[in-house]
Design an enzyme around this catalytic site. Structure first.
Site, mmCIF file in Angstrom:
data_model
loop_
_atom_site.group_PDB
_atom_site.id
_atom_site.type_symbol
_atom_site.label_atom_id
_atom_site.label_comp_id
_atom_site.label_asym_id
_atom_site.label_seq_id
_atom_site.Cartn_x
_atom_site.Cartn_y
_atom_site.Cartn_z
ATOM 1 N N GLN A 36 0.822 -1.205 0.000
ATOM 2 C CA GLN A 36 0.000 0.000 0.000
ATOM 3 C C GLN A 36 0.860 1.261 0.000
ATOM 4 O OE1 GLN A 36 -2.335 -0.301 3.579
ATOM 5 N NE2 GLN A 36 -0.557 -0.355 4.920
ATOM 6 N N HIS A 61 0.623 -4.380 3.130
ATOM 7 C CA HIS A 61 -0.720 -4.420 3.711
ATOM 8 C C HIS A 61 -1.008 -5.835 4.195
ATOM 9 C CE1 HIS A 61 -5.319 -3.435 3.275
ATOM 10 N NE2 HIS A 61 -5.011 -3.987 4.432
ATOM 11 N N PHE A 110 -1.659 -4.545 14.117
ATOM 12 C CA PHE A 110 -1.861 -4.688 12.674
ATOM 13 C C PHE A 110 -1.453 -6.089 12.222
ATOM 14 C CE2 PHE A 110 -0.384 -3.070 8.254
ATOM 15 C CZ PHE A 110 -1.595 -3.425 7.689
ATOM 16 N N GLU A 114 -3.900 -9.054 10.586
ATOM 17 C CA GLU A 114 -3.657 -9.681 9.286
ATOM 18 C C GLU A 114 -3.485 -11.195 9.416
ATOM 19 O OE1 GLU A 114 -3.587 -8.383 6.016
ATOM 20 O OE2 GLU A 114 -4.676 -6.844 7.117
ATOM 21 N N LYS A 117 -6.965 -12.811 10.283
ATOM 22 C CA LYS A 117 -7.925 -12.745 9.177
ATOM 23 C C LYS A 117 -7.469 -13.543 7.964
ATOM 24 C CE LYS A 117 -10.561 -9.501 6.305
ATOM 25 N NZ LYS A 117 -10.832 -8.067 5.995
ATOM 26 N N HIS A 118 -6.182 -13.489 7.641
ATOM 27 C CA HIS A 118 -5.693 -14.107 6.403
ATOM 28 C C HIS A 118 -4.709 -15.258 6.641
ATOM 29 C CE1 HIS A 118 -7.543 -10.920 4.005
ATOM 30 N NE2 HIS A 118 -7.004 -10.033 4.829
#
Length: 225
Positions: A36, A61, A110, A114, A117-118
């Site tokens: 990003q 990101h 952060f 991440e 979630k991923h």
């Protein structure tokens, strides 16, 4: 008629179970490695970023296991939760450069977001340490900021570029087609993310031209500020 209704109901139920399985187990086709541009993040968010002047280089990101049919899945899979101690000191120092939280400044939170979630969706391929190590290695392999600078594409308050203007030097440097994503500030289309795609094991970079993920609107002019 009753048997037909039962069959339809069974198929709907079976599909629902299959969809839930895919979402929770982390079935995926490839990885999106997303970088990003911090100034765009800070320009379009509702409240100011933690630093008065955002970083002037592309940062990570996330590394997202994805499906060609729906690149936003899978997510929030059933896997091990983020463990702060897995980001050992040397790795942490590297990630504070390559993967900072450019909005609130809370890097660890952060990374946790991440991973949960991923990263949990590809844990059979990359455990938590490998996930962050591989992401940092991807970031180091191709310096997007430098690639664009060498092509005379640098932040400018009024100049704009076409989609192909930006993709072309990146494709030349990486030998693979990236995906660009943009954000809008009023009517201005701002470059926000550069996405690299990697095959299932996250080792070999591939073209991003099979993904259905939304990108910048082409041929509308893109601003890089």
């Amino acid at each position: 008629m009753g048997m037909l209704k039962s069959s339809v109901a069974f198929l709907v139920l079976a599909f629902a179970f299959f969809f839930c399985y895919v979402m929770s187990s982390g079935s995926y086709d490839y990885f999106q490695f997303v970088q990003q541009w911090p100034p765009t993040n800070c320009r379009v968010r509702n409240k100011p970023c933690s630093k008065p002047r955002p970083l002037q280089n592309f940062t990570i990101h996330g590394l997202w296991p994805s499906n060609y049919s729906n690149p936003t899945t899978p997510s929030k899979c059933t896997g091990s939760r983020f463990k702060k101690e897995n980001v050992y000191p040397q790795l942490r120092s590297k990630m504070k450069i390559s993967w900072p939280d450019v909005e609130s400044g809370n890097d660890t939170r952060f990374w946790e977001s991440e991973w949960n979630k991923h990263g949990t969706c590809s844990e059979d391929t990359l455990n938590q340490v490998q996930y962050f190590q591989r992401s940092h290695a991807m970031w180091r392999s191709h310096n997007v900021t430098e690639i664009l600078r060498n092509a005379s594409i640098v932040p400018h308050p009024t100049q704009t570029w076409s989609y192909s203007d930006i993709v072309s030097p990146i494709k030349t440097a990486t030998k693979r087609t990236p995906l660009l994503r943009c954000k809008y500030d009023k009517k201005t289309q701002l470059l926000h993310e550069v996405v690299f795609c990697y095959e299932y094991n996250a080792l070999k970079q591939i073209d991003c031209n099979r993904t259905a993920a939304a990108g910048c609107k082409n041929p509308q002019a893109i601003s890089f500020q």
